[in-house]
Each structure stands twice: as structure tokens, then as C-alpha cells.
Design an enzyme around this catalytic site. Structure first.
Site, PDB file in Angstrom:
ATOM      1  N   HIS A   1      -1.695   0.345  -9.879  1.00  0.00           N
ATOM      2  CA  HIS A   1      -2.141  -0.605  -8.751  1.00  0.00           C
ATOM      3  C   HIS A   1      -2.825  -1.922  -9.715  1.00  0.00           C
ATOM      4  O   HIS A   1      -3.974  -2.205  -9.554  1.00  0.00           O
ATOM      5  CB  HIS A   1      -3.284   0.038  -8.051  1.00  0.00           C
ATOM      6  CG  HIS A   1      -3.637  -0.577  -6.820  1.00  0.00           C
ATOM      7  ND1 HIS A   1      -3.936  -0.015  -5.721  1.00  0.00           N
ATOM      8  CD2 HIS A   1      -3.623  -1.862  -6.563  1.00  0.00           C
ATOM      9  CE1 HIS A   1      -4.138  -0.902  -4.819  1.00  0.00           C
ATOM     10  NE2 HIS A   1      -3.982  -2.219  -5.089  1.00  0.00           N
TER      11      HIS A   1
ATOM     12  N   ARG B   1       0.799  -1.119   0.135  1.00  0.00           N
ATOM     13  CA  ARG B   1      -0.190   0.212  -0.081  1.00  0.00           C
ATOM     14  C   ARG B   1       0.800   1.269   0.071  1.00  0.00           C
ATOM     15  O   ARG B   1       1.939   1.023   0.646  1.00  0.00           O
ATOM     16  CB  ARG B   1      -0.810  -0.014   1.323  1.00  0.00           C
ATOM     17  CG  ARG B   1      -2.080  -0.958   1.206  1.00  0.00           C
ATOM     18  CD  ARG B   1      -3.041  -0.418   0.227  1.00  0.00           C
ATOM     19  NE  ARG B   1      -4.188  -1.489   0.234  1.00  0.00           N
ATOM     20  CZ  ARG B   1      -4.286  -2.259  -0.787  1.00  0.00           C
ATOM     21  NH1 ARG B   1      -3.469  -2.577  -1.536  1.00  0.00           N
ATOM     22  NH2 ARG B   1      -5.484  -3.218  -0.685  1.00  0.00           N
TER      23      ARG B   1
ATOM     24  N   GLU C   1      -3.912   7.604  -4.606  1.00  0.00           N
ATOM     25  CA  GLU C   1      -4.039   6.991  -5.917  1.00  0.00           C
ATOM     26  C   GLU C   1      -5.344   7.598  -6.484  1.00  0.00           C
ATOM     27  O   GLU C   1      -6.293   7.755  -5.643  1.00  0.00           O
ATOM     28  CB  GLU C   1      -4.250   5.454  -6.102  1.00  0.00           C
ATOM     29  CG  GLU C   1      -3.151   4.901  -5.538  1.00  0.00           C
ATOM     30  CD  GLU C   1      -2.954   3.220  -5.284  1.00  0.00           C
ATOM     31  OE1 GLU C   1      -4.140   2.656  -5.590  1.00  0.00           O
ATOM     32  OE2 GLU C   1      -2.092   2.837  -4.737  1.00  0.00           O
TER      33      GLU C   1
HETATM   34  P1  NDP Z   1      -0.765 -11.234   5.146  1.00  0.00           P
HETATM   35  O1  NDP Z   1      -1.847 -10.802   6.223  1.00  0.00           O
HETATM   36  O2  NDP Z   1      -0.725 -12.814   4.937  1.00  0.00           O
HETATM   37  O3  NDP Z   1       0.733 -10.893   5.611  1.00  0.00           O
HETATM   38  C1  NDP Z   1       0.897  -9.600   5.920  1.00  0.00           C
HETATM   39  C2  NDP Z   1       2.230  -9.364   6.432  1.00  0.00           C
HETATM   40  O4  NDP Z   1       2.650  -8.178   6.775  1.00  0.00           O
HETATM   41  C3  NDP Z   1       2.691 -10.545   7.547  1.00  0.00           C
HETATM   42  O5  NDP Z   1       3.745 -10.923   7.445  1.00  0.00           O
HETATM   43  C4  NDP Z   1       2.844  -9.620   8.774  1.00  0.00           C
HETATM   44  O6  NDP Z   1       3.768 -10.149   9.709  1.00  0.00           O
HETATM   45  C5  NDP Z   1       3.274  -8.167   8.247  1.00  0.00           C
HETATM   46  N1  NDP Z   1       2.980  -7.117   8.795  1.00  0.00           N
HETATM   47  C6  NDP Z   1       1.948  -6.490   9.531  1.00  0.00           C
HETATM   48  N2  NDP Z   1       2.134  -5.598  10.048  1.00  0.00           N
HETATM   49  C7  NDP Z   1       3.335  -5.428  10.157  1.00  0.00           C
HETATM   50  C8  NDP Z   1       4.191  -4.332  10.671  1.00  0.00           C
HETATM   51  N3  NDP Z   1       3.805  -3.278  11.594  1.00  0.00           N
HETATM   52  N4  NDP Z   1       5.626  -4.442  10.576  1.00  0.00           N
HETATM   53  C9  NDP Z   1       6.021  -5.100   9.726  1.00  0.00           C
HETATM   54  N5  NDP Z   1       5.341  -6.490   9.259  1.00  0.00           N
HETATM   55  C10 NDP Z   1       4.210  -6.339   9.479  1.00  0.00           C
HETATM   56  O7  NDP Z   1      -1.406 -10.542   3.867  1.00  0.00           O
HETATM   57  P2  NDP Z   1      -1.148 -10.911   2.366  1.00  0.00           P
HETATM   58  O8  NDP Z   1       0.247 -11.292   2.042  1.00  0.00           O
HETATM   59  O9  NDP Z   1      -2.373 -11.757   1.941  1.00  0.00           O
HETATM   60  O10 NDP Z   1      -1.152  -9.577   1.789  1.00  0.00           O
HETATM   61  C11 NDP Z   1      -0.383  -8.426   2.062  1.00  0.00           C
HETATM   62  C12 NDP Z   1      -0.817  -6.793   1.663  1.00  0.00           C
HETATM   63  O11 NDP Z   1      -0.628  -6.723   0.134  1.00  0.00           O
HETATM   64  C13 NDP Z   1      -2.246  -6.820   1.937  1.00  0.00           C
HETATM   65  O12 NDP Z   1      -2.907  -6.482   2.971  1.00  0.00           O
HETATM   66  C14 NDP Z   1      -2.670  -5.586   0.745  1.00  0.00           C
HETATM   67  O13 NDP Z   1      -2.779  -4.465   1.211  1.00  0.00           O
HETATM   68  C15 NDP Z   1      -1.460  -5.958  -0.341  1.00  0.00           C
HETATM   69  N6  NDP Z   1      -1.949  -6.178  -1.793  1.00  0.00           N
HETATM   70  C16 NDP Z   1      -1.696  -5.385  -2.698  1.00  0.00           C
HETATM   71  C17 NDP Z   1      -2.177  -5.619  -4.087  1.00  0.00           C
HETATM   72  C18 NDP Z   1      -1.633  -4.773  -5.034  1.00  0.00           C
HETATM   73  O14 NDP Z   1      -2.789  -4.726  -5.895  1.00  0.00           O
HETATM   74  N7  NDP Z   1      -0.838  -4.169  -5.173  1.00  0.00           N
HETATM   75  C19 NDP Z   1      -2.880  -6.945  -4.211  1.00  0.00           C
HETATM   76  C20 NDP Z   1      -2.987  -7.713  -3.134  1.00  0.00           C
HETATM   77  C21 NDP Z   1      -2.468  -7.401  -2.001  1.00  0.00           C
HETATM   78  P3  NDP Z   1       3.500  -9.796  11.478  1.00  0.00           P
HETATM   79  O15 NDP Z   1       1.917  -9.930  11.772  1.00  0.00           O
HETATM   80  O16 NDP Z   1       4.411 -10.810  11.932  1.00  0.00           O
HETATM   81  O17 NDP Z   1       4.001  -8.318  11.659  1.00  0.00           O
END
Ligand code: NDP
Length: 319
Positions: free
Chosen positions: A283, A236, A265
Site C-alpha cells: 500500500h 482498495r 491489510e
Molecule cells: P475520484 O472520486 O476522483 O474517482 C473515483 C472514480 O470511481 C470515479 O470515476 C467514479 O465514477 C468511480 N466509481 C465510484 N463508484 C463506482 C462504481 N460503483 N462503479 C464504477 N465506478 C465507480 O477519486 P480519486 O481518483 O481521487 O481516488 C480513487 C481512489 O483511489 C480513492 O477513493 C482511494 O480509495 C484510492 N487510492 C489509493 C491509494 C493507494 O495508496 N493505493 C492512494 C490514493 C487513492 P462514477 O461516480 O461515475 O462511478
């Protein structure tokens, strides 16, 4: 007239998805209303479900405008624009579309890394403007090697792990940062993002969005990545301090960036248009026919499961 559940569409969706919803439910679309506020005031109480997306979201205000809402079915995996606390307070079920988009978002993250490192888009522009054929033209500038380089992944969730598997094929040295180490992951966890950035040649950001990750990638992280390091963001726009990123790119304090997402965006900082070492995408990480179809299927299936009294195929984790 159908007498089943009434479904409200938050915005324009894929035509095939809208057609399926129209066939199965009594459907109204918010964007087709001349005055959406007046429409919701008059009819908000008649809707059982809201179909929205990671981009359109569902704010607490929108949820309050739908007093009989029982279910939200969202197209996308991002939850940052869905007010899950407001949904939970009302006992509203929330479905979303994780996993089915892992491949394509990971593929695009790798594509951006290869593009910016090997100057693919820049080389395409060079050929199109006829520069290759200009006699005496200096040769096209050298790119940087991706295979066997160091990749730092910020967020090793569903998509982050898929990226890591792709990068393994490029024999990259992989480490990652997240708040908690991932059990059984074969890659080294780095608790300090700034240390991961210092180590990495390429930093791919794929954390969740929202308040918890806002400006996680800041000036300090960008300076640790340094003049030979590349930043890729497929998460994001909010996760990266965009003003700091633009400044670092303009001042050549990092080597380049590949960006699929932005803070505001579809507005992209105009300063980036001037830079050859930046790849800018609108995006589109999940935007393939196959993945968008799978996401649409999941939106429909979550809705159908809810109204059949079954568990959702993928329920969003409520706070
Ligand atoms: P997941 O929930 O599986 O993974 C999210 C990851 O982010 C986890 O490893 C989590 O680990 C980490 N995370 C969350 N908060 C923090 C923090 N404060 N510091 C460091 N790491 C953090 O989500 P997905 O892999 O399914 O998707 C990830 C993101 O990708 C979505 O939320 C979406 O916003 C984005 N996305 C973008 C798309 C695009 O079109 N560009 C399409 C699809 C998704 P932990 O909790 O241990 O910190």
C-alpha cells in the site's frame, strides 16, 4: 500550556506532521494512551478536531466518543473508512487530501503494469538468486508488450484520468468504466465492466472503495479478462473479490496481477507468495517524500483554514 483548539491524533503519522501539529495545537495521540477507551471516556469531550488518515478512518463510534468535535482532517483521499453520514449529522467539517497524490498513485499504477507485464520483479529475483549465471540455464521467460496494448481503467476520476494521460504516452488504446461517462473525456466509456475486461489486455482498478464498489471485480470480470489479461489494483482491496482473484491466479485463468492493496491489510493471501506472475506492494501508491509532504501540508492547511473561519482547501463531499 496552549489555550487554542485541542486536536486528537487517531494514530501514528509522519513525524514532521506530528511535530507541526504539536507546535500549533494542544495535541494528544490516541496511540500514546495506555487505555484509549478510558482516555476517550474521560477526555473525549475536550477535543475540537481529529486528525486521522484514510487508513485509520473515523467510525461513527469514534465520532460519538468526541462529543465536541467540530472538524476532521484526514490524510489521504479515500473516504471509505470515514463515516461521513455521522459527521454530517453532527455538522462536523471533513477535510481530506485529493489531487496532490494523483501523480504518484498514477505513476505507481503504471509501474505495476510495467512490472508484471515485463516481469521486472521476477527478473530481479532471477538475477539475485544467481540463476542468470547458471550454465545451461533456460533463458528468462518472455514478457508481454505494454506499449500500444489495450488498457481498461476502472474509475476515471482524478487518479484514473492521470493514469490515462500516462498511458497515452505509451500509445495505449484506452477505454474506461464508471457509473457515469466523464464529460469531455477523449476515451470511450464502457457501461459494462465485464465488456471492458473482455476487451482489455490490462485492467487498472482505481475506483473509490466502500460498499458501492465492493467486489466490483468478481469471477465473471476476471474470466472476461482471461488468460492473457493482467489486473492491476491501486484502489482498495475491497473492490476486488480477493478469494476469486487468488483462485483465478492459481488456476492461470488470468495472466498476472499487480497489487498495492488487499482486503485485510497487512495480511496478504499466502498463496500469492508462491506465484511469479504477481507483484505485491505494501500500500505505497502515494508514498514518495514529495507527495506525502504535500498531503501533510494539506492536512495542516485544512485544519488552519477551519479554525480561522475560512473554507477548507479540500472538503470531503458529505452525503
Ligand atoms: P475520484 O472520486 O476522483 O474517482 C473515483 C472514480 O470511481 C470515479 O470515476 C467514479 O465514477 C468511480 N466509481 C465510484 N463508484 C463506482 C462504481 N460503483 N462503479 C464504477 N465506478 C465507480 O477519486 P480519486 O481518483 O481521487 O481516488 C480513487 C481512489 O483511489 C480513492 O477513493 C482511494 O480509495 C484510492 N487510492 C489509493 C491509494 C493507494 O495508496 N493505493 C492512494 C490514493 C487513492 P462514477 O461516480 O461515475 O462511478
Amino acid at each position: 500550556m496552549k489555550s487554542g483548539p485541542r486536536v486528537l491524533l487517531a494514530g501514528r503519522m509522519m513525524p514532521a506532521l506530528e511535530a507541526r501539529l504539536r507546535a500549533d495545537y494542544e495535541l494528544a495521540s490516541l496511540v500514546e494512551q495506555a487505555d484509549s477507551g478510558a482516555f476517550l471516556a474521560a477526555q473525549g469531550g475536550t477535543f475540537d478536531a481529529l486528525v486521522t488518515s484514510a487508513v485509520y478512518g473515523a467510525s461513527a463510534e469514534r465520532i460519538a466518543q468526541l462529543p465536541n468535535l467540530k472538524m476532521i482532517s484526514s490524510f489521504g483521499v479515500g473516504l471509505d473508512r470515514l463515516d461521513l453520514a455521522a459527521a454530517r449529522a453532527r455538522g462536523i467539517a471533513v477535510g481530506y487530501t485529493p489531487d496532490v497524490l494523483n501523480d504518484c498513485v498514477a505513476d505507481l499504477g503504471i509501474a505495476l503494469m510495467l512490472d508484471v507485464a515485463r516481469r521486472v520483479s521476477e527478473a530481479d529475483r532471477f538475477v539475485r538468486r544467481g540463476a542468470w549465471a547458471v550454465p545451461g540455464q533456460a533463458s528468462f521467460p518472455l514478457g508481454r508488450k505494454v506499449s500500444r496494448a489495450r488498457l481498461g481503467i476502472v474509475g476515471l476520476g482524478r487518479i484514473g484520468q492521470t493514469i490515462a494521460k500516462r498511458a497515452t504516452g505509451f500509445e495505449m488504446d484506452i477505454r474506461y468504466h464508471s457509473r457515469r461517462p466523464v464529460a469531455d473525456a477523449p476515451w470511450r466509456h464502457e457501461p459494462a465492466l465485464v465488456e471492458l475486461a473482455r476487451w482489455a489486455d490490462y485492467l487498472i482498478v482505481i475506483t473509490a472503495g466502500g460498499a458501492g464498489t465492493r467486489h466490483l471485480v468478481n469471477t465473471e470480470v476476471l474470466d472476461a479478462l482471461g488468460p492473457d489479461g493482467f489486473l492491476i489494483n491501486v484502489a482498495r482491496g475491497s473492490v476486488v473479490d480477493e478469494a476469486a482473484l487468488v483462485k483465478a491466479l492459481v488456476e492461470r485463468r488470468i495472466a498476472g496481477a499487480g497489487l498495492d492493496v488487499f482486503d485485510s491489510e497487512p495480511n496478504v493471501p499466502p498463496a500469492l507468495f508462491e506465484l511469479e506472475n504477481v507483484v505485491l506492494l505494501p500500500h505505497v501508491a502515494s508514498a514518495t517524500r514529495e507527495t506525502r509532504q504535500a498531503m501533510a501540508d494539506r492536512v495542516v492547511d485544512n485544519l488552519a483554514a477551519f479554525f480561522a473561519g475560512r473554507a477548507l482547501l479540500s472538503a470531503a463531499p458529505l452525503p
